[in-house]
Design a protein around this motif. Structure first.
Motif, PDB file in Angstrom:
ATOM      1  N   PRO A 210       0.765  -1.079   0.137  1.00  9.90           N
ATOM      2  CA  PRO A 210       0.082   0.148   0.362  1.00  9.90           C
ATOM      3  C   PRO A 210       0.741   1.315   0.239  1.00  9.90           C
ATOM      4  O   PRO A 210       1.800   1.490   0.327  1.00  9.90           O
ATOM      5  N   ASN A 211       0.113   2.298  -0.764  1.00 13.07           N
ATOM      6  CA  ASN A 211       1.140   3.741  -0.686  1.00 13.07           C
ATOM      7  C   ASN A 211       2.304   3.437  -1.407  1.00 13.07           C
ATOM      8  O   ASN A 211       3.351   4.538  -1.225  1.00 13.07           O
ATOM      9  N   VAL A 213       4.954   1.398  -1.231  1.00  9.47           N
ATOM     10  CA  VAL A 213       5.923   1.113  -0.199  1.00  9.47           C
ATOM     11  C   VAL A 213       6.505  -0.083  -0.820  1.00  9.47           C
ATOM     12  O   VAL A 213       5.851  -1.234  -1.266  1.00  9.47           O
ATOM     13  N   THR A 253       0.422  -0.350  -4.965  1.00  8.28           N
ATOM     14  CA  THR A 253       0.444   0.382  -5.974  1.00  8.28           C
ATOM     15  C   THR A 253       1.884   0.464  -6.883  1.00  8.28           C
ATOM     16  O   THR A 253       2.833   0.688  -5.894  1.00  8.28           O
ATOM     17  N   ASN A 262      12.549  10.409  -1.103  1.00  9.47           N
ATOM     18  CA  ASN A 262      11.339  10.138  -0.145  1.00  9.47           C
ATOM     19  C   ASN A 262      12.040  10.642   1.234  1.00  9.47           C
ATOM     20  O   ASN A 262      12.970  10.475   1.572  1.00  9.47           O
TER      21      ASN A 262
END
Length: 262
Positions: A210-211, A213, A253, A262
């Motif tokens: 998710p996100n 990662v 994703t 990041n």
């Protein structure tokens, strides 16, 4: 926890890495030689590990072997945060579709750990020892994982890498390694051309949670003598499809832009 205590914990846990399929049992003297610590230190660490179930001592040989605690914690981890259940079918399918050895790798701390392996049904194939950490600079899995890590985590991982020369094709120059990372981000996969073992061609793609990662990498280790343009194209297609499928199953994703910063 004091720095001294933390150092003792690090030493004790690091001793577990010397156990492998080839070396399931290790004696006190051998552990002392392998780790470079005196026997008193080794004995203190092993006693603590044995007390907590990480290590057992054979009553016959007095040699040490892995205990059952790691398996118990692994089951708890998988029930709480499933990963292996998604990876194994994908690795089986990847091996079947390519006719080569498929494996999945995750990064834990400064170690690239092989967590799933599936071998093809053919006599000549690449053997992967799951107990041996993969070098970040010499394997496709290491390159594609490093390529998609946030800058600080990537720098930390690289700083703890020895950049050992395994073959004549191993990249040990930092700038050339950075070029490999940029290429992996741009094309969506990494290739290791006989850079870890002389007769192995590696191809890997990253999967994500998710996100966006980074979760790890799925890869194919192919016998170099049968690696040609047709095989290369099929492996790239299958590896990228497997990575995308694992990402989807994890509710993840795929990145839409080069990683970093990041």
């Amino acid at each position: 926890m004091s720095k001294t205590s933390m150092s003792t914990v690090d030493k004790a846990l690091a001793l577990l890495r010397y156990f492998s399929v080839q070396h399931p049992e290790i004696g006190l003297s051998e552990l002392s030689r392998l780790a470079g610590y005196d026997k008193t230190t080794i004995l203190r660490c092993m006693t603590a590990l044995e007390r907590n179930g990480f290590i057992e001592q054979s009553p016959e040989t007095k040699r040490y072997r892995l205990g059952l605690a790691p398996a118990t914690y692994a089951r708890i981890r998988e029930r709480s945060f499933p990963l292996m259940a998604f990876l194994q079918p994908q690795m089986d399918r990847l091996a079947a579709n390519t006719g080569e050895t498929a494996h999945a790798t995750v990064v834990t701390g400064h170690i690239l750990m092989t967590v799933q392996i599936s071998e093809p049904d053919r006599a000549t194939r690449v053997y992967i020892d799951p107990s041996i950490p993969l070098p970040v600079h010499a394997t496709a899995s290491g390159i594609v994982i490093a390529a998609h890590l946030p800058d600080a985590q990537r720098a930390d991982l690289v700083a703890h890498s020895a950049f050992q020369q395994f073959t004549d094709s191993t990249t040990v120059d930092p700038q050339l390694f950075n070029d490999q990372l940029a290429r992996a981000r741009a094309q969506g996969f990494a290739r290791a051309d006989r850079s870890f073992e002389n007769d192995v061609m590696g191809t890997a793609a990253a999967f994500f949670g998710p996100n966006g990662v980074l979760g790890g990498a799925v890869a194919v280790a192919a016998v170099a003598s049968r690696f040609d343009a047709r095989v290369e194209a099929r492996i790239v297609q299958e590896v990228r499809a497997a990575a995308a499928s694992v990402t989807q199953q994890l509710g993840g994703t795929l990145p839409t832009a080069p990683a970093g910063g990041n």
